[in-house]
Scaffold this motif. Sequence first.
Motif, PDB file in Angstrom:
ATOM      1  N   GLY A   1       0.800  -1.221   0.000  1.00  0.00           N
ATOM      2  CA  GLY A   1       0.000   0.000   0.000  1.00  0.00           C
ATOM      3  C   GLY A   1       0.828   1.263   0.000  1.00  0.00           C
ATOM      4  O   GLY A   1       2.056   1.232   0.107  1.00  0.00           O
TER       5      GLY A   1
ATOM      6  N   ARG B   1      -4.422   0.640  -1.175  1.00  0.00           N
ATOM      7  CA  ARG B   1      -4.001  -0.697  -0.778  1.00  0.00           C
ATOM      8  C   ARG B   1      -4.307  -1.675  -1.897  1.00  0.00           C
ATOM      9  O   ARG B   1      -5.357  -1.577  -2.545  1.00  0.00           O
ATOM     10  CB  ARG B   1      -4.736  -1.124   0.489  1.00  0.00           C
ATOM     11  CG  ARG B   1      -4.465  -2.545   0.969  1.00  0.00           C
ATOM     12  CD  ARG B   1      -5.396  -2.896   2.117  1.00  0.00           C
ATOM     13  NE  ARG B   1      -5.134  -4.236   2.676  1.00  0.00           N
ATOM     14  CZ  ARG B   1      -5.662  -5.349   2.186  1.00  0.00           C
ATOM     15  NH1 ARG B   1      -6.446  -5.315   1.124  1.00  0.00           N
ATOM     16  NH2 ARG B   1      -5.367  -6.519   2.768  1.00  0.00           N
TER      17      ARG B   1
ATOM     18  N   PHE C   1      -3.592   6.750   5.238  1.00  0.00           N
ATOM     19  CA  PHE C   1      -3.779   5.748   4.200  1.00  0.00           C
ATOM     20  C   PHE C   1      -4.166   6.406   2.879  1.00  0.00           C
ATOM     21  O   PHE C   1      -4.969   7.338   2.840  1.00  0.00           O
ATOM     22  CB  PHE C   1      -4.880   4.779   4.630  1.00  0.00           C
ATOM     23  CG  PHE C   1      -5.349   3.869   3.546  1.00  0.00           C
ATOM     24  CD1 PHE C   1      -6.549   4.108   2.899  1.00  0.00           C
ATOM     25  CD2 PHE C   1      -4.599   2.773   3.145  1.00  0.00           C
ATOM     26  CE1 PHE C   1      -6.999   3.282   1.891  1.00  0.00           C
ATOM     27  CE2 PHE C   1      -5.028   1.945   2.131  1.00  0.00           C
ATOM     28  CZ  PHE C   1      -6.241   2.190   1.504  1.00  0.00           C
TER      29      PHE C   1
ATOM     30  N   TRP D   1       8.556   0.583   6.170  1.00  0.00           N
ATOM     31  CA  TRP D   1       8.573   1.931   5.613  1.00  0.00           C
ATOM     32  C   TRP D   1       9.998   2.352   5.280  1.00  0.00           C
ATOM     33  O   TRP D   1      10.913   2.118   6.041  1.00  0.00           O
ATOM     34  CB  TRP D   1       8.003   2.930   6.634  1.00  0.00           C
ATOM     35  CG  TRP D   1       6.668   2.584   7.168  1.00  0.00           C
ATOM     36  CD1 TRP D   1       6.367   2.203   8.447  1.00  0.00           C
ATOM     37  CD2 TRP D   1       5.427   2.587   6.450  1.00  0.00           C
ATOM     38  NE1 TRP D   1       5.021   1.972   8.557  1.00  0.00           N
ATOM     39  CE2 TRP D   1       4.421   2.203   7.367  1.00  0.00           C
ATOM     40  CE3 TRP D   1       5.067   2.877   5.135  1.00  0.00           C
ATOM     41  CZ2 TRP D   1       3.079   2.112   7.004  1.00  0.00           C
ATOM     42  CZ3 TRP D   1       3.739   2.783   4.775  1.00  0.00           C
ATOM     43  CH2 TRP D   1       2.761   2.404   5.692  1.00  0.00           C
TER      44      TRP D   1
ATOM     45  N   CYS E   1       5.575   3.816   0.735  1.00  0.00           N
ATOM     46  CA  CYS E   1       4.979   2.511   0.449  1.00  0.00           C
ATOM     47  C   CYS E   1       5.298   1.577   1.604  1.00  0.00           C
ATOM     48  O   CYS E   1       6.317   1.731   2.278  1.00  0.00           O
ATOM     49  CB  CYS E   1       5.471   1.943  -0.870  1.00  0.00           C
ATOM     50  SG  CYS E   1       7.243   1.700  -0.981  1.00  0.00           S
ATOM     51  N   GLY E   2       4.394   0.652   1.811  1.00  0.00           N
ATOM     52  CA  GLY E   2       4.563  -0.274   2.911  1.00  0.00           C
ATOM     53  C   GLY E   2       3.934  -1.619   2.595  1.00  0.00           C
ATOM     54  O   GLY E   2       3.207  -1.771   1.613  1.00  0.00           O
ATOM     55  N   ALA E   3       4.212  -2.580   3.445  1.00  0.00           N
ATOM     56  CA  ALA E   3       3.635  -3.908   3.333  1.00  0.00           C
ATOM     57  C   ALA E   3       2.791  -4.195   4.575  1.00  0.00           C
ATOM     58  O   ALA E   3       3.084  -3.697   5.664  1.00  0.00           O
ATOM     59  CB  ALA E   3       4.732  -4.959   3.194  1.00  0.00           C
ATOM     60  N   GLN E   4       1.745  -4.966   4.378  1.00  0.00           N
ATOM     61  CA  GLN E   4       0.824  -5.275   5.474  1.00  0.00           C
ATOM     62  C   GLN E   4       0.902  -6.746   5.830  1.00  0.00           C
ATOM     63  O   GLN E   4       0.877  -7.623   4.954  1.00  0.00           O
ATOM     64  CB  GLN E   4      -0.609  -4.928   5.062  1.00  0.00           C
ATOM     65  CG  GLN E   4      -1.622  -5.076   6.183  1.00  0.00           C
ATOM     66  CD  GLN E   4      -3.037  -4.751   5.735  1.00  0.00           C
ATOM     67  OE1 GLN E   4      -3.377  -4.890   4.562  1.00  0.00           O
ATOM     68  NE2 GLN E   4      -3.858  -4.300   6.664  1.00  0.00           N
TER      69      GLN E   4
ATOM     70  N   SER F   1      -1.163  -4.981  10.711  1.00  0.00           N
ATOM     71  CA  SER F   1      -0.026  -4.083  10.869  1.00  0.00           C
ATOM     72  C   SER F   1       0.644  -3.777   9.539  1.00  0.00           C
ATOM     73  O   SER F   1       0.758  -4.643   8.674  1.00  0.00           O
ATOM     74  CB  SER F   1       1.007  -4.699  11.815  1.00  0.00           C
ATOM     75  OG  SER F   1       0.456  -4.920  13.089  1.00  0.00           O
ATOM     76  N   TRP F   2       1.096  -2.530   9.430  1.00  0.00           N
ATOM     77  CA  TRP F   2       1.852  -2.083   8.259  1.00  0.00           C
ATOM     78  C   TRP F   2       3.289  -1.833   8.682  1.00  0.00           C
ATOM     79  O   TRP F   2       3.555  -1.381   9.808  1.00  0.00           O
ATOM     80  CB  TRP F   2       1.261  -0.783   7.705  1.00  0.00           C
ATOM     81  CG  TRP F   2      -0.037  -0.964   7.001  1.00  0.00           C
ATOM     82  CD1 TRP F   2      -1.275  -0.936   7.558  1.00  0.00           C
ATOM     83  CD2 TRP F   2      -0.222  -1.204   5.607  1.00  0.00           C
ATOM     84  NE1 TRP F   2      -2.224  -1.149   6.595  1.00  0.00           N
ATOM     85  CE2 TRP F   2      -1.610  -1.304   5.391  1.00  0.00           C
ATOM     86  CE3 TRP F   2       0.643  -1.331   4.522  1.00  0.00           C
ATOM     87  CZ2 TRP F   2      -2.143  -1.543   4.120  1.00  0.00           C
ATOM     88  CZ3 TRP F   2       0.105  -1.559   3.265  1.00  0.00           C
ATOM     89  CH2 TRP F   2      -1.269  -1.663   3.073  1.00  0.00           C
TER      90      TRP F   2
END
Length: 116
Positions: A34, A49, A46, A106, A95-98, A102-103
């Motif tokens: 996301g 996603r 946010f 970063w 951008c991040g991963a979930q 939880s994300w």
Amino acid sequence: VQLQASGGGLVQAGGSLRLSCATSGITRRFDALGWFRQAPGEERKFVARLSRSGRTASYADSVKGRFTISRDNAKNTVYLEMNNLKPEDTATYYCGAQWGNSWGSWGQGTLVTVSS
């Protein structure tokens, strides 16, 4: 592992930018990828996603119809296509991963500045 976003810059209102994020460094199975953004003096919020399968995308109301999240599996890259940009879109984008609820992962983010 930190996900590094790139592609930011200065653009006039109504313009477009495409942000990229390389995901090849993630070895742990994630649930989604996301984009979030953080304007000066505000908390990170946010933006979009995309599920791991790539079949389900969701967006913040403020960007629906203007932003599109996508993923190129061959390049291990997730994108955020931003059209009809507005001054209120000015922020640093991450951008991040979930994983579950939880994300993480970063990176430093990329700055998008939209002039009026």
